[in-house]
Structures are given as structure tokens and as C-alpha cells.
Design a protein around this motif. Structure first.
Motif, short mmCIF file in Angstrom:
data_model
loop_
_atom_site.label_atom_id
_atom_site.label_comp_id
_atom_site.label_asym_id
_atom_site.label_seq_id
_atom_site.Cartn_x
_atom_site.Cartn_y
_atom_site.Cartn_z
N ILE A 230 -1.52 10.15 4.53
CA ILE A 230 -1.56 9.71 5.93
C ILE A 230 -2.98 9.74 6.46
O ILE A 230 -3.42 8.83 7.19
N ALA A 231 -3.76 10.78 6.09
CA ALA A 231 -5.15 10.86 6.55
C ALA A 231 -5.96 9.67 6.05
O ALA A 231 -6.79 9.12 6.78
N VAL A 232 -5.73 9.26 4.80
CA VAL A 232 -6.44 8.10 4.25
C VAL A 232 -6.06 6.84 5.01
O VAL A 232 -6.93 6.01 5.35
N LEU A 233 -4.79 6.67 5.32
CA LEU A 233 -4.36 5.47 6.04
C LEU A 233 -4.87 5.48 7.48
O LEU A 233 -5.20 4.42 8.03
N ASN A 234 -4.96 6.66 8.08
CA ASN A 234 -5.56 6.75 9.41
C ASN A 234 -7.03 6.33 9.37
O ASN A 234 -7.52 5.62 10.26
N GLU A 235 -7.74 6.83 8.35
CA GLU A 235 -9.14 6.44 8.19
C GLU A 235 -9.26 4.94 7.96
O GLU A 235 -10.18 4.28 8.46
N ALA A 236 -8.31 4.39 7.20
CA ALA A 236 -8.35 2.97 6.86
C ALA A 236 -8.30 2.09 8.10
O ALA A 236 -9.11 1.17 8.26
N VAL A 237 -7.35 2.36 9.00
CA VAL A 237 -7.22 1.49 10.18
C VAL A 237 -8.34 1.75 11.18
O VAL A 237 -8.62 0.90 12.03
N SER A 238 -8.98 2.91 11.06
CA SER A 238 -10.15 3.17 11.90
C SER A 238 -11.37 2.44 11.36
O SER A 238 -12.16 1.89 12.13
N ALA A 239 -11.51 2.41 10.02
CA ALA A 239 -12.66 1.75 9.40
C ALA A 239 -12.52 0.24 9.43
O ALA A 239 -13.52 -0.48 9.56
N ILE A 240 -11.29 -0.27 9.28
CA ILE A 240 -11.04 -1.73 9.26
C ILE A 240 -9.95 -2.03 10.28
O ILE A 240 -8.81 -2.38 9.93
N GLY A 242 -9.31 -4.42 12.10
CA GLY A 242 -8.81 -5.79 12.17
C GLY A 242 -7.91 -6.18 11.02
O GLY A 242 -7.47 -7.34 10.95
N SER A 243 -7.59 -5.25 10.12
CA SER A 243 -6.75 -5.57 8.97
C SER A 243 -5.28 -5.41 9.32
O SER A 243 -4.76 -4.29 9.39
N GLY A 244 -4.59 -6.53 9.50
CA GLY A 244 -3.17 -6.47 9.74
C GLY A 244 -2.42 -5.86 8.58
O GLY A 244 -1.43 -5.14 8.77
N GLU A 245 -2.90 -6.11 7.36
CA GLU A 245 -2.25 -5.57 6.17
C GLU A 245 -2.27 -4.05 6.18
O GLU A 245 -1.25 -3.39 5.90
N LEU A 246 -3.44 -3.45 6.49
CA LEU A 246 -3.53 -2.00 6.50
C LEU A 246 -2.69 -1.38 7.62
O LEU A 246 -2.05 -0.34 7.43
N HIS A 247 -2.70 -2.01 8.77
CA HIS A 247 -1.86 -1.51 9.87
C HIS A 247 -0.38 -1.56 9.48
O HIS A 247 0.39 -0.63 9.78
N TYR A 248 0.00 -2.62 8.80
CA TYR A 248 1.40 -2.77 8.37
C TYR A 248 1.76 -1.65 7.40
O TYR A 248 2.81 -1.01 7.52
#
Length: 605
Positions: A230-240, A242-248
Motif C-alpha cells: 500500500i505504501a508503494v502504491l501511495n507513493e506511486a499516485v503521488s509521484a505520477i 496523472g496516471s489513471g492506471e496507477l490510481h485504478y
């Protein structure tokens, strides 16, 4: 007439690099009139045709250029690039790459591509020789390490493939591409601890792309480190952001983990920051749709339209949502506009067909499915909907497509050697699967309700019990496929071939009142349900609770077609059926779980 100067070609080369093919072709036609048959002009015409996807004319221009001047290494190499992407032309590509490096022995890229092509056609020794020539020319750089990795990996020599990466990383320890390849290698081998370490090394080195974040999160998940995932995915949507894929992906993960956090919060916060980002809106609407939150989709669409976003994806979301809300005339109007805008796009056409059946126009729905099948004869969704339309129309072809007696095949899966009984084997399988069900809720975008599903391809795991299960399943499937009739023109029977392969495999754990909504699989050929554990109420009950049913479309279509066949589950029984056939689970009540393994099979040559 003055000879053609290289400077005259530079603007055209720039246009092709920028994707301005039409402008480049216009200038090339002018040069052709002034310099007919010039090899450089013909070469660029070939590259323009290739860029447009016109393989026939691209090949013609390549051949004319080489006829005019055979000693052109770059043209031979580019011609080989074209051939390598055409079915059945792999050996021709090899021959062209060989000609390129014969003419220019120091052509490093030519040796690289020749090595790859040779490995693709199975010439491992020659591929390694070509890779060594490339290594000599490049002094063993990271690209060469990747080349050796790909050759050995294609040959199935995983140890040699990994060693190639290790050698490359000793030379270039900061090379993020090599760390990513190493991580992917370990992930493919289900060595998730090593995969996580390598992905984290790439991330620490500055790699901040969607794949790295997603794969690292998956590795942590497989290591039972959900908080880290979950921490990695939180970092992901913070770093990118605008990525709909990562938010999904993040929203789905939080939903399944049931952390108590609003799984849509980050996405809803990102949209106002980039209100013109269609990918973000699309991810938001897809997630809402999976929950049946259609009123919220309409509110979101109203907000999106304020920013003048009128992409087909948004219109399709509107049409489907209106249909789901029962606003049939309004939905039809939007579908009609989509069809007029792009009359050959399969996705909106099939969504329109589904809507039309709900609206009572099965005849037009059938026609739309038939149109899709002209362009894509293997489209599983089109066959599902067309067969449903045939049922509604009373067309006898429905029974030809959905032959529930012959196409639904229950078969017992036998225990492998070393087990006292089938029961003993499936008890062992159950124990192994229980440890893999780590989430708390069903995936948002799958058919199951009231249960959990395992992650990824089940049989990739280094688990001897599951590997044995895979082998026993394969034997059972092959025995069923061997009985299939020879009907080459049938969309199901006609796909039978000499071999099979798994295109997906997973396990499902259903709790009391759990079930699968009626659905079909759009990517498989044969789909399945193998029963691993069953509640006593299902094993001994006289009703149909917990049974699998066939022939009932999804409830959202409101068609009220009755089940055409119902099969009672038994531990160790495998039920095989066409992927395009509607199937679902009847809910049950029990304190015991209902556990299955499911998979899709595709034919191989």
C-alpha cells in the motif's frame, strides 16, 4: 538535372521521425519526379509506407531501392525490421540482417537485431555468435548484457539468462534497465523477495514509472507485506498523479484489502488538479461502474463536460450509464452518435448491442455483432452477444453456438502418484490455496461476490502441490479436447488444435451467500471450474445452492432467460465449457467456504 543532395533528404527524415508521414510522402513524390528510381528516395518511401502500416508497399519500395543499389546495409536492415514483424517471414528477416552485417561488419545494431532474430527462430548457437560480435563492437555494454539475457531467456536457459544480467550489472551497477530486467526475471520465476529487492534498487536509482511501482507492490503483496504494498502504491499516485492506471490499481487494492480508507479518495483529489486528463476520468468511471454507482458517474460526467471533454471514452461511459439507469432512449441517442463517429470500433458497437437487447431490439443487436465478427472472427464477446440475440429471436443457430449438452464437460481430476486417494490430494491442495487468499473482499472488476480471489497466474508459483495440480488438470483437459468433433467452421469446435496452454489461472474462496455473477470470459477458449472444497450444504443438499449454471445472461440485461444446464459441484470435479458461454454460481448458505480453482485455456499449434 543536378544530382540528389543528402541535404534534400534531411527535412523528409525529420518529418518521418515526427510522424508527419503525409507531408513526407508529398515531398518524396516531388523528388521521385526529379530523380526517378533513386535508391535513397525509394528507401524513404518504404519507411513512410511502413510507418503507415502498409507492409505491401513498404516491401515493394525496399526491393526497388535494393535493386537500384544492392550495397546498402541500412536498407537491408530496415527491410529486415519490416519482415521481422510479418507472420512467416522470420527467415527472410534473418537473411536481410545477415546481408546488412556482411556489407558493414562494424554495424553493431545490425548484429544486435540479427542475434535477436536468430534466437526467435531457434538458432541459439548462431544467435550467440552474433551477440559476441555485437559485444566486441560495443565493449560489452548494458545493451549487450540485455541481448545475452534475451537470447538465453528465449532458449529457456534461465540460469544463463540471469548470469548475463549479473555480468552486466558488475560492469554498470547503476544501470536501471538491467535492474528492471533482473526484477522481472525474478518475478517471472516467483522469487518475489529477490524481485522486490531489484525493483526497489531501480526505484532508489530514480526509476519512477508505473510498471516499477505496480510490480514492486505486487512483490510485496506476494511476500504478505500488505502495508509495504500500500505504501508503494501511495507513493506511486503521488509521484505520477496523472496516471489513471496507477490510481485504478491502488483503488482496487485498497478495496480488496478493506483498510477502512476511501479507495477513491486519491483519485477524486487528483482529478481537479488535471481536469482535462481523460485517463483519470476513465479510471474513476470504471471504478464507480464496478460498484454500480451510476448516479455518481452521471454527476462526474456533468463535471467533466464543464471542461469540454468530449472524447469517445466519455461518451461510451455516458451511454452505458444511461442504459444502466433505464434511460433507454437517451442511451440509444448517445450510442447512435458513437456509431456514426466510428462505425467500425468494436467496443462501443458491442456495448450498443448489449443495450439494444435490453431495449428489446435483438435483431439490430445481432446485426451489430455480425459486423464486429466480419473484422474480428474470434471476438468472444461478439459471439456471446450474438448467441444471446439468436436466443431472443428464436433462431436455431443459438443451439449451434450454445450446445449445452456437448460443450459443458464435467470430468474427474485424478490424484497424482504418491497420494493415498483423491480426497487426500485435494485436502493438500486446499491447504496450499488457503495461504494464498490474503485479501478481505472480492476484486472490484471480477464476477465474484462475497469472497476473495488469488493474485496473478496461480501456476507460476514454486509450489510442488500446485505444480502437480496443474499437470493433472492438463491431463484432464487434453482428454476432453480429444473428444471434440471436427467442425472447422465452428467458432468453438473449430479452434481445436494439437496443443493447449493456460492463459490464466486463479483460486476463488466464496463465503456464505457468495456467488459469481453470470458472465463470460472474453480472452479464453475453454474456461473452467474445479472444485477444491465444498460446504456440506452443497455436497449433500437436494437443491441447487452453490451449483454452477449455464445460459443465463448477466442480470443487468434483464432478459429473464432460464438456465439451460446446471451442474452440481463435487470435490475433484472439473467442469469445462466454452469461454463465450454465460455461466455463474447460485448463492449458498453455510459456515463453510466453497473453494475452486479456475483457469482459461487457449489452443496452441
Amino acid at each position: 538535372m543536378a544530382p540528389l543532395q543528402p541535404a534534400q533528404l534531411q527535412p523528409i527524415i525529420g518529418m518521418l521521425q515526427q510522424g508527419q508521414v503525409a507531408q513526407a510522402e508529398q515531398m518524396l513524390r516531388q523528388l521521385t519526379a526529379m530523380h526517378p528510381g533513386h535508391p535513397d528516395v525509394l528507401h524513404l518511401l518504404a519507411m513512410a509506407a511502413k510507418q503507415k502500416g502498409d507492409a505491401e508497399n513498404a516491401e515493394r519500395y525496399f526491393k526497388e531501392s535494393l535493386k537500384a543499389e544492392p550495397s546498402q546495409p541500412a536498407v537491408h536492415a530496415n527491410y529486415a525490421n519490416l519482415l521481422s514483424g510479418l507472420n512467416g517471414r522470420e527467415q527472410d528477416a534473418v537473411a536481410s540482417y545477415r546481408k546488412a552485417v556482411e556489407l558493414e561488419p562494424n554495424f553493431a545494431t545490425g548484429w544486435y537485431n540479427l542475434a535477436l532474430m536468430l534466437s526467435e527462430v531457434g538458432s541459439l548457437a548462431d544467435a550467440l555468435d552474433a551477440a559476441k560480435r555485437h559485444e566486441k563492437l560495443t565493449q560489452g555494454n548494458a545493451t549487450n548484457a540485455e541481448l545475452f539475457y534475451l537470447i538465453h531467456d528465449r532458449a529457456g536457459d534461465k540460469a544463463a539468462a540471469l548470469n548475463a544480467l549479473e555480468v552486466g550489472l558488475k560492469r554498470e551497477p547503476q544501470n536501471l534497465r538491467l535492474w528492471t530486467l533482473k526484477a522481472n526475471h525474478h518475478r517471472g520465476e516467483a522469487d518475489f523477495d529477490l524481485a522486490a529487492e531489484a525493483y526497489d534498487r531501480a526505484r532508489a536509482g530514480g526509476l519512477r514509472d508505473a510498471d516499477t511501482y505496480q510490480n514492486l507492490a505486487e512483490a510485496y503483496y506476494e511476500l504478505k507485506q500488505l502495508d509495504k504494498a500500500i505504501a508503494v502504491l501511495n507513493e506511486a499516485v503521488s509521484a505520477i498523479p496523472g496516471s489513471g492506471e496507477l490510481h485504478y490499481i491502488r483503488a482496487k487494492f485498497l478495496w480488496e484489502a478493506q483498510t477502512g480508507e476511501d479507495h477513491l479518495a486519491a483519485l477524486k483529489a487528483a482529478i481537479p488538479q488535471q481536469p482535462n486528463n481523460i485517463g483519470l476520468w476513465g479510471a474513476y468511471f470504471d471504478l464507480l461502474s464496478h460498484q454500480g454507482r451510476y448516479e455518481d458517474i452521471m454527476k462526474g460526467l456533468s463535471e467533466a463536460y464543464r471542461f469540454n471533454i468530449r472524447a469517445p471514452r466519455m461518451s461510451l461511459a455516458e451511454a452505458v450509464t444511461l442504459s444502466s439507469l433505464g434511460q433507454m432512449e437517451e442511451a440509444t441517442a448517445v450510442f447512435e452518435r458513437l456509431l456514426a463517429h466510428d462505425p467500425r470500433h468494436a467496443s462501443p458497437k458491442l456495448a450498443f448491442a448489449e443495450h439494444l437487447m435490453k431495449a428489446g431490439d435483438a435483431e439490430r443487436a445481432e446485426g451489430l455483432c455480425a459486423e464486429v465478427l466480419v473484422d474480428d472472427p474470434g471476438n468472444q464477446k461478439a459471439w456471446t452477444f450474438r448467441g444471446t440475440a439468436w436466443q431472443l429471436l428464436g433462431d436455431e443457430r443459438a443451439d449451434w453456438l450454445f450446445d449445452f449438452d456437448r460443450m459443458v464437460n464435467p470430468i474427474d481430476v485424478q490424484a497424482p502418484d504418491g497420494y493415498a486417494s483423491r480426497d487426500a490430494f485435494f485436502i493438500e491442495v486446499r491447504k496450499e490455496l488457503e495461504a494464498l487468499h490474503r485479501m478481505q473482499s472480492h476484486p472490484l472488476d471480477q464476477s465474484l461476490r462475497g469472497g476473495t480471489q488469488t493474485n496473478g497466474f496461480l501456476f507460476r508459483l514454486k509450489n510442488p502441490v500446485l505444480k502437480a495440480l496443474q499437470m493433472q488438470i492438463r491431463l484432464a483437459v487434453e482428454s476432453v479436447v480429444a473428444t471434440f468433433p471436427d467442425e472447422p467452421d465452428h467458432p468453438f469446435w473449430g479452434r481445436r488444435s494439437r496443443g493447449i496452454d493456460f492463459s490464466g489461472a486463479w483460486s476463488v474462496w466464496l463465503r456464505s451467500q457468495g456467488y459469481h455473477t453470470n458472465h463470460f470470459h472474453s480472452q479464453g477458449w475453454l474456461s473452467s471450474a474445479l472444485y477444491i472444497a465444498l460446504p456440506e450444504e452443497v455436497r449433500s443438499g437436494t437443491g441447487t445452492d452453490g451449483h454452477i449454471q449455464f445460459g443465463v445472461p448477466t442480470a443487468e440485461m434483464g432478459l429473464n432467460l432460464p438456465p439451460r444446464r446446471i451442474v452440481k459441484p463435487e470435490v475433484g470435479k472439473l467442469v469445462l465449457f466454452p469461454s463465450y458461454m454465460w455461466h455463474g454460481t447460485i448463492p449458498f448458505s453455510s459456515d463453510e467456504p466453497r473453494m475452486t480453482v479456475a483457469f482459461d485455456v487457449v489452443p496452441t499449434s
